[in-house]
Design a protein around this motif. Structure first.
Motif, short mmCIF file in Angstrom:
data_model
loop_
_atom_site.label_atom_id
_atom_site.label_comp_id
_atom_site.label_asym_id
_atom_site.label_seq_id
_atom_site.Cartn_x
_atom_site.Cartn_y
_atom_site.Cartn_z
N UNK A 77 4.11 -6.14 -1.37
CA UNK A 77 4.71 -5.59 -2.60
C UNK A 77 4.50 -6.56 -3.76
N UNK A 78 4.77 -7.86 -3.50
CA UNK A 78 4.62 -8.85 -4.58
C UNK A 78 3.18 -8.88 -5.07
N UNK A 79 2.22 -8.89 -4.14
CA UNK A 79 0.81 -8.90 -4.55
C UNK A 79 0.49 -7.65 -5.35
N UNK B 41 2.44 -5.95 -7.27
CA UNK B 41 2.98 -6.01 -8.63
C UNK B 41 2.28 -7.11 -9.43
N UNK B 42 1.91 -8.20 -8.73
CA UNK B 42 1.27 -9.33 -9.40
C UNK B 42 -0.05 -8.94 -10.06
N UNK C 139 -1.30 -6.14 -11.63
CA UNK C 139 -1.20 -5.71 -13.04
C UNK C 139 -0.47 -6.73 -13.90
N UNK C 140 0.49 -7.48 -13.32
CA UNK C 140 1.25 -8.44 -14.13
C UNK C 140 0.33 -9.53 -14.68
N UNK D 86 -1.91 -8.09 -17.30
CA UNK D 86 -1.16 -7.79 -18.51
C UNK D 86 -0.88 -9.06 -19.31
N UNK D 87 -0.67 -10.18 -18.58
CA UNK D 87 -0.30 -11.42 -19.25
C UNK D 87 -1.51 -12.20 -19.76
N UNK E 92 -1.78 -12.89 -23.47
CA UNK E 92 -0.68 -13.78 -23.89
C UNK E 92 -1.05 -15.23 -23.60
N UNK F 54 0.79 1.08 -11.48
CA UNK F 54 0.94 0.28 -12.70
C UNK F 54 -0.31 0.35 -13.57
N UNK G 81 -0.29 3.36 -15.39
CA UNK G 81 0.80 3.37 -16.37
C UNK G 81 0.40 2.63 -17.64
N UNK G 82 -0.26 1.47 -17.47
CA UNK G 82 -0.62 0.66 -18.63
C UNK G 82 -2.01 0.98 -19.19
#
Lengths: 68, 256
Positions: B29-31, B33-34, B36-37, B40-41, B44, B141, B144-145
């Motif tokens: 699960x963490x991988x 979410x990571x 796209x995270x 996305x970052x 930044x 995700x 979504x993005x």
């Protein structure tokens, strides 16, 4: 800034939930057990807290948790 | 068959009670979410580092993140999840042999093949569920993005990784049939991977090697078609089958 943070929320909230529940569970597991495969309670608590973005708990469950 | 189902459910229960299933689920699960995270970052992070780049004489323009970046992260991070799974499962056989916990079951008539196969299928189930869970989260995700249609052949690329994972799991099954400890099993599996990378340096062989299946980037960009992976996929499936089949007689002859 507000809108920007809101854009990240769908990513951050689930990540926080998963990581913190894993962290909390790991700390409870460490405190409830007196013996480990390797290392001591203090060592595993430090590792878990330092690597709290899931590497710490992972290392504990692979290397430190005693087989019952 | 009865032995197989009984031992299979015992294995699943063991996974749950030793908390391994929970940890693996968290990792996948963490991988998921990571991926796209991180994508996305990226702008930044580059923005924050822009001054450093400036002082180095590099100008950084606007960085545009697309679904491609997200899926590049996916193929970068999924090996990590696979390695965690392999490390966790590497002792599945050897610890039972070492502790002698299988002996009462085997003397009561459980066949050794049932033990080998049910453990193999448990690993297979966990890997399949985990990979597709991770894929699903990243897909959600990314859709979504950004726009998933910008990246080609997503399910096939994930299937390639899945098949590669199956090969690695078969390696564990094979090496467990004669190795003495989890460490030896991991060493053997690592050596198999290393040998594959070495042969892969020979360009003509690369097309036939299982490691070809991990080359998803060319698939995403449309440089390669799924049909280009056909040979590698067939060979990977065949080798996995041979490894598991070879593990059966080897385990039967093993001194417990």
């Amino acid at each position: 800034m507000d809108a920007e943070i809101r854009e990240y929320l769908p990513l951050i909230i689930p990540l926080i939930i998963v990581q913190f529940s894993l962290l909390g569970y790991t700390i409870v597991h460490i405190l409830r057990h007196d013996t480990y495969k390797r290392g001591s309670r203090a060592l595993w608590l430090i590792i878990t807290l330092v690597g709290m973005n899931f590497w710490g708990p992972l290392l504990y469950f692979i290397l430190g948790k005693e087989e019952e | 068959m009865k032995g197989f189902t009984a031992f299979f459910s015992k294995e699943v229960r063991e996974l749950i009670r030793t908390k391994r299933l929970m940890i693996l689920a968290a990792v996948f699960i963490v991988v998921g979410i990571m991926n796209p995270a991180i994508a996305k970052l990226t702008p930044k992070i580059i923005e924050m580092e822009a001054e450093t780049f400036d002082s180095m004489g590099m100008t950084v323009g606007e960085v545009k993140v697309t679904a491609m970046d997200c899926w590049t992260q996916f193929i970068k991070n999924i090996p990590m999840a696979l390695i965690v799974l392999l490390i966790m499962m590497s002792g599945a056989y050897t610890s039972e042999y070492a502790k002698g916990t299988l002996i009462p079951l085997l003397t009561k008539g459980l066949s050794r093949s049932a033990v080998v196969l049910s453990k193999f299928f448990v690993m297979l189930t966990v890997w399949s569920a985990g990979l597709w869970l991770c894929f699903g989260i990243t897909y959600f995700y990314s859709g979504y993005y950004w726009d998933n249609s910008a990246v080609k052949e997503l399910p096939f690329a994930a299937f390639g990784w899945w098949l590669f994972g199956v090969l690695m799991i078969s390696c564990i099954v094979f090496f467990s049939s004669f190795a003495g400890s989890a460490g030896q099993v991991m060493l053997g599996t690592g050596a198999a991977y290393f040998a594959m990378t070495m042969i892969g340096m020979y360009k003509k062989a690369a097309e036939y090697l299982p490691s070809r299946l991990c080359d998803c980037a060319s698939l995403y960009k449309g440089e390669l078609e799924p049909s280009d992976y056909f040979k590698a996929a067939v060979i990977t499936a065949a080798v996995s089958l041979v490894l598991v089949a070879a593990a059966l007689p080897l385990t039967n002859r093993r001194q417990l």
